[in-house]
Design a protein around this motif. Structure first.
Motif, PDB file in Angstrom:
ATOM      1  N   SER A   1      30.304  25.185 -18.210  1.00  0.00           N
ATOM      2  CA  SER A   1      29.817  24.455 -18.340  1.00  0.00           C
ATOM      3  C   SER A   1      29.898  23.572 -16.649  1.00  0.00           C
ATOM      4  O   SER A   1      28.854  23.452 -15.958  1.00  0.00           O
ATOM      5  CB  SER A   1      29.996  23.337 -18.302  1.00  0.00           C
ATOM      6  OG  SER A   1      31.052  22.517 -19.047  1.00  0.00           O
TER       7      SER A   1
ATOM      8  N   GLN B   1      34.990  26.233 -22.302  1.00  0.00           N
ATOM      9  CA  GLN B   1      33.599  25.880 -22.349  1.00  0.00           C
ATOM     10  C   GLN B   1      33.388  24.884 -21.001  1.00  0.00           C
ATOM     11  O   GLN B   1      32.451  25.032 -20.423  1.00  0.00           O
ATOM     12  CB  GLN B   1      33.171  24.649 -23.360  1.00  0.00           C
ATOM     13  CG  GLN B   1      33.686  25.384 -24.765  1.00  0.00           C
ATOM     14  CD  GLN B   1      31.681  26.178 -24.925  1.00  0.00           C
ATOM     15  OE1 GLN B   1      30.910  25.614 -25.364  1.00  0.00           O
ATOM     16  NE2 GLN B   1      32.254  27.085 -25.624  1.00  0.00           N
TER      17      GLN B   1
ATOM     18  N   LEU C   1      28.604  23.368 -22.608  1.00  0.00           N
ATOM     19  CA  LEU C   1      28.200  24.065 -21.831  1.00  0.00           C
ATOM     20  C   LEU C   1      27.999  22.361 -21.360  1.00  0.00           C
ATOM     21  O   LEU C   1      27.120  22.878 -20.593  1.00  0.00           O
ATOM     22  CB  LEU C   1      27.621  24.837 -22.324  1.00  0.00           C
ATOM     23  CG  LEU C   1      28.164  26.348 -22.934  1.00  0.00           C
ATOM     24  CD1 LEU C   1      27.364  27.373 -23.030  1.00  0.00           C
ATOM     25  CD2 LEU C   1      29.243  26.562 -21.785  1.00  0.00           C
ATOM     26  N   GLY C   2      27.594  21.785 -22.289  1.00  0.00           N
ATOM     27  CA  GLY C   2      27.153  20.557 -21.366  1.00  0.00           C
ATOM     28  C   GLY C   2      25.889  19.876 -21.234  1.00  0.00           C
ATOM     29  O   GLY C   2      24.870  18.882 -20.669  1.00  0.00           O
TER      30      GLY C   2
END
Length: 404
Positions: free
Chosen positions: A206, A202, A179-180
């Protein structure tokens, strides 16, 4: 409001390839199905089981202090709140790929409805819960244990102010960026961070949290609402957190407006591709000063491929920082493409011990410079409810290796 610089790399159009399109469509549809499936599998079937109790028993439990039926209604409300996040992610995903919200059944290239199976939906559910770990104040403890050693090792290697100008920037690759959050934290520290992620769940989620949220604490999440076991209280199950704890765009603006010339927000990019296939290629040869793998290397069916890719993309004398367990959770039964001899579609897999991983890393052109002893490692959960009667905890390995 300015947003972090983000580019999507990988050199392919997912809508042009039938298999890639199928995976993307299933991802989008899984977020669409979040609301219905969560209600169906969480409260609907529990109501049926509750009413199957002897009449005198369920009536007793329906009254205070138990009020089980009322609690089911509160869980339904929590599900709807979580589903609002799923709907927002879906909206961003559809816009990103130019797909209609209500596709025509006769258009297979755009008809993404009804394509998700139970595994896809489960991934959507776990992705929503993961915001607790990566983007809430309450998840800070898990992030500290996993991301803290990476940031500390980079500071020790490159100093407190890594970025001075574009030519002199410190480039850090984060495979399995999820998710960064680690990519964002690195950019906030002045590094030029590139995340790599193959999961559309994801990637789309993200993209939403990094680029399409209006401000901090804007979205309510009930991370544990769907779990009915090992509870001390009903309030515990319905506990809510606010996401994001820090707003990426506002943080970038704050740093940009800081009069201190040393305060700089690093560049951010994301690649959507198989890590091995992309980073073992000529285009990424000796491109990065550091690679940070966090809860990542145990996704490798063949760890040798990962190490080859990391060695290829690191500059001479570059550092590889690793934090994580060895759960070895590569997908079994995955379809293998005879035309792809490496990456996650490569046939075969092997599980190694930590000692064997160390030997392999050194055998393949790295020098291990730091290894945290097992008794010095901090324990952490993974999207773990700290109040649960059951605590699943990791003692993640942490080491730093340098490319010879």
């Amino acid at each position: 409001m300015a947003e972090p610089e983000e580019t999507w790399e990988g050199g392919f159009d997912p809508l042009a390839d039938p298999e890639e399109r199928r995976v993307l469509f299933a991802t989008l549809d899984s977020f669409r199905q979040y609301r219905r499936t969560a209600h169906q599998n969480t409260t609907h079937r529990r109501r049926q089981a509750f009413y199957a109790l002897p009449s005198a028993h369920w009536q007793m439990l329906a009254e205070p202090p138990f009020s089980i039926l009322d609690h089911f209604s509160h869980v339904d409300d929590a599900i709807d709140t979580n589903a609002d996040i799923a709907d927002a992610i879906l909206s961003v995903g559809l816009a990103s790929f130019g797909l209609p919200a209500s596709p025509s059944a006769g258009e297979p290239r755009t008809n993404w409805h009804g394509t998700a199976n139970s595994s896809d939906v489960n991934k959507a559910h776990s992705t929503i819960r993961q915001f607790y770990r990566d983007w809430s104040t309450e998840g800070k403890r898990e992030r500290y244990v996993c991301y803290g050693p990476v940031l500390k090792a980079l500071r020790e290697e490159f100093g407190d102010k890594p970025q001075r100008n574009e030519e002199d920037e410190v480039k850090v690759l984060v495979p399995g960026a999820g998710l960064g959050r680690l990519v964002f934290d690195l950019c906030q520290g002045g590094y030029a961070a590139e995340g790599n992620e193959i999961s559309y769940h994801q990637l789309i989620a993200s993209n939403w949290i990094l680029n399409h949220t209006a401000g901090p604490q804007q979205h309510t999440l009930h991370p544990f609402a769907l779990h009915f076991s090992n509870l001390q209280s009903r309030e515990q199950q319905l506990r809510q957190v606010q996401i994001p704890d820090v707003h990426p765009g506002m943080s970038m603006l704050e740093i940009a407006n800081n009069p201190d010339p040393n305060a700089q927000f690093g560049t951010m990019s994301m690649s959507a591709a198989d890590f091995v296939v992309l980073y073992k290629g000529v285009s990424n040869r000796e491109s990065f000063d550091a690679v940070a793998t966090v809860f990542f290397i145990d996704t490798a069916p063949n760890l040798i491929r990962y190490i080859e890719a990391i060695r290829n993309c690191l500059k001479p004398n570059g550092v590889w920082i690793n934090v994580g367990p060895l759960l070895w959770h590569f997908e079994e039964g995955k379809n293998h493409d005879e035309q792809q001899p490496e990456g996650i579609a490569e046939p075969g897999n092997v599980e190694l011990t930590e000692e064997e991983v160390f030997c392999l890393v050194e055998k393949m052109g790295f020098k291990l410079e730091k290894r945290t002893a097992p008794d010095e490692r901090e324990m952490c959960g993974y999207i773990q409810d700290p109040e649960s009667m059951l605590q699943n905890l990791y003692r993640p390995s942490h080491w730093v290796a340098r490319k010879k």
